[in-house]
Design an enzyme around this catalytic site. Structure first.
Site, PDB file in Angstrom:
ATOM      1  CB  CYS A 160       2.125  -1.377   1.443  1.00  0.00           C
ATOM      2  SG  CYS A 160       0.477  -1.838   0.867  1.00  0.00           S
ATOM      3  CG  HIS A 203      -6.652 -11.065  -0.407  1.00  0.00           C
ATOM      4  ND1 HIS A 203      -6.107 -10.679   0.807  1.00  0.00           N
ATOM      5  CD2 HIS A 203      -5.773 -10.671  -1.351  1.00  0.00           C
ATOM      6  CE1 HIS A 203      -4.956 -10.065   0.594  1.00  0.00           C
ATOM      7  NE2 HIS A 203      -4.717 -10.050  -0.708  1.00  0.00           N
TER       8      HIS A 203
END
Length: 694
Positions: free
Chosen positions: A27, A610
């Site tokens: 990705c 995150h």
């Protein structure tokens, strides 16, 4: 050996042998989705009785790499990737190329479809461009954005090196004359300046070429670069200004999609081996070059010739209006045709004794790089490390009037940066017009004033400073607005927990009416003073969870928040129990900025927000559940019920950050693990399940 097309179905070939497949997942960020797709494909292969080896190309490097034997013995290849994957090694194999989302959500279907996939001829194809599933407008937009970022990332070193060498050579070897800054020919600094000029000459073709490469792969690189060169120089279509970086973006996309179209043309097998190295580059380069010269280039030249004539008719109008218009033009494309039209207009009037128009242009010229550089200093957390470094270089270039220093920012965020640049340029030009600034040399930036070429230098510096500040503040405001787009404006007063009772999982609520994503330290202070003190839990016995980053203090069995923004704040406040969070507000801001770049909702009711920030002193991980689920923008549309939050300091955020994400992503693909995690009755039971993460 048989091919998958010969297989009668199930997990065997027509000869009764067990089907063998290989796969590659990747990705754009190389973090969670890469490993989720790999895990899903392996699980599906096990259910179907198929042997499969999956190579993951993540940010920590390629893992489980496919060797020559793996490829030779494979009956088919699945590429589930949203970035470029080298396919030449799969020549002669049936290759199914699709997006990483399909690897996560449709692994069984991919295993079935690879049986009838086309045979790889030896030429690579654009990873995203030849996908077999899930197309649609969203995927096209994703491909376009990825291609643009690919071009920008390759262009930045050329901008920085070229710009800094030119600036240094001008500062140390140049002097102001009526023809501009001049460095005596044949000197050391003249050679340094020439080297920097080569960097600037190459940066536009590089931008165009690597945009094309990201779409059409290697065959698109040559037409993209040559097209970018033609667009930038303008010599072939009688344009003094060329089309600049905007023209290069156009040629990059045209070249990439033209190559994709040519690849679809069926040709005899004898011609196929030479298509990617001879036929496609020659045909695409010739077609694109002639199209730009005869179709696009001539109108560009006509438009800017007439624009110059229009500006000439404005010299008697209000100095404020003329200065604002020139500032807008200078800031629009930073060395492109609009910029050069305004610059050449000002330069031409110097010879006739009109220095005021060049003064307006000179004030606007440095505003873009100075403004973008200042923006990265004012709100560092809105920018990546590479952008901050580019910002410092842009500040230096701006001091020497090199407007191209802002191009990387404009190319990466055109809808944000170009309007902000234009607003700042207009302000600078208008103020210079009001102050009667006069520039006696065809150059701009503070260095011109330092060398005595400016009349009215005080107004000149005020104009530059005002334009710079306007550009910086506008840029950051637009980026922050985009980050908050779609977010709930405010969260009604909710029960926000401060720590959970040890071993009970029962939080003690306190009232905290905090605006979504913008809560204050005062709210946290109020919570900590009004909530009863919660004793620290007993030490967790070995084995630790995620190297001890996730403990009983950072587990919550039920989130009180109903929105993504409020949930991130609630979890950030929970992480303060570790003593490793220095600034809750900063942690929340960085986490939300990461969400603005792309959702961390991974599907399967999972979200892993995150943040990399010095608001934390050491890595820490939190986990919480939401029974009702929280809308997180996940790929599969599911609401997030299992939420992990990872916070790591800038200095130690490299592989450790990625390692945590990879471990979580792999384990969370286990349906039984997710069910047990969701049904664990209390915090100790949750922690016991989480200890299985290895």
């Amino acid at each position: 050996m048989t091919t998958p097309a010969d297989s009668p179905g199930g997990g065997t070939t027509s000869g009764g042998e067990r089907l063998k497949l290989v796969a590659v997942t990747a990705c754009p960020t190389g973090i969670a989705h890469t490993y989720m797709a790999a895990e899903k494909l392996q699980q599906a292969a096990a259910r179907l009785g198929v042997d499969m080896k999956v190579e993951t190309q993540g940010s920590i490097g390629a893992e489980n790499v496919l060797d020559d034997n793996d490829v030779r013995e494979a009956d088919g290849v699945i590429i589930a990737a949203d970035k470029e994957v080298d396919r030449e090694r799969f020549a002669g194999k049936r290759v199914l190329s699709t997006g990483v989302a399909d690897g996560i959500h449709r692994p069984e279907e991919l295993i079935e479809r690879v049986r009838n996939a086309p045979v790889q001829t030896g030429a690579t194809a654009g990873a995203a461009g030849s996908g077999g599933g899930g197309g649609g407008g969203g995927k096209e937009r994703s491909l376009a954005y990825k291609a643009l970022m690919n071009g920008v990332s390759y262009m930045i070193p050329f901008v920085v090196v070229g710009g800094l060498l030119i600036a240094i050579s001008l500062a140390l070897g140049g002097h102001a004359t009526a023809e501009g800054y001049v460095i005596p020919e044949g000197t050391f600094w003249a050679h340094v300046n020439a080297i920097g000029g080569i960097g600037f000459q190459l940066m536009i073709p590089i931008l165009s070429g690597y945009i094309a490469y990201a779409i059409g792969d290697r065959p698109a690189l040559v037409p993209g670069m040559i097209g970018g060169f033609i667009a930038n120089t303008g010599a072939l279509y009688d344009s003094k200004a060329g089309a600049g970086f905007i023209g290069a973006i156009v040629t990059g996309f045209l070249a990439g999609y033209l190559v994709l179209w040519i690849k679809k043309v069926k040709v005899p097998k004898v011609v196929q081996p030479i298509m990617p190295i001879i036929v496609i580059p020659i045909v695409a380069t010739t077609a694109l070059g002639l199209f730009f010269i005869y179709v696009i280039g001539k109108p560009i030249s006509w438009v800017f010739e007439n624009l110059t004539g229009w500006l000439s008719g404005m010299t008697g109008t209000s100095a404020i209006l003329l200065g604002a218009i020139l500032g807008l033009m200078i800031a629009f494309d930073m060395g492109g045709p609009v910029n050069k039209t305004a610059f050449l207009f000002g330069t031409g009037l110097i010879a006739s004794g009109n220095y005021a128009v060049m003064g307006m242009c000179a004030a606007a010229i440095p505003v873009m790089p100075l403004g973008q550089g200042l923006a990265t200093l004012l709100r560092r957390k809105l920018y990546s490390d590479q952008e901050r470094e580019t910002g410092m270089a842009a500040l230096f270039m701006g001091m020497f009037g090199i407007s191209e220093g802002a191009i990387p920012f404009a190319a990466a965020r055109p809808a944000v940066v170009i309007p902000a640049n234009m607003l700042g340029g207009a302000v600078a030009g208008a103020i210079a017009g009001v102050g009667g600034v006069a520039d006696h040399v065809p150059h701009g930036g503070p260095v011109v004033a330092a060398l005595g070429a400016i009349s009215g230098w005080a107004w000149f510096l005020v104009a530059i400073a005002a334009g710079t500040v306007v550009t910086a503040l506008t840029t950051n405001a637009l980026i922050a607005l985009r980050a908050r787009r779609g977010a709930v404006a405010a969260v009604a007063p909710v029960a926000v927990t401060v720590g959970a009772g040890a071993g009970t999982g029962a939080p003690e609520p306190v009232l905290a009416g905090v605006a979504a994503g913008t809560g204050t330290a005062a709210a946290v202070a109020m919570a900590t003073t009004t909530a009863p003190a919660v004793p620290a839990p007993a030490p967790v016995p070995a084995p630790e969870v995620l190297s001890g980053y996730l403990t009983a203090r950072t587990v919550r069995t039920e989130l009180a928040s109903g929105s993504k923004e409020a949930a991130i704040r609630e979890m950030a406040e929970m992480l303060t129990a570790t003593g490793d969070v220095r600034d809750v507000d900063e942690l929340v801001r960085v986490a939300l900025a990461r969400e603005a770049q792309g959702t961390t909702g991974l599907g399967e009711s999972i979200a892993i927000p995150h943040a990399k920030t010095d608001a934390v002193s050491r890595p820490t991980v939190g986990f919480a559940r939401s029974g009702a689920g929280i809308e997180w923008g996940s790929l599969d549309g599911t609401k997030a019920r299992l939420v992990f939050m990872i916070a790591v300091p800038e200095a130690a955020a490299g592989d450790e950050h990625l390692r945590i994400l990879a471990l979580l992503s792999r384990k969370l693909m286990d349906e039984d693990f997710r069910e047990r995690l969701g049904s664990a009755p209390d915090a100790p039971a949750v922690l016991e399940v989480l200890r299985e993460i290895r």
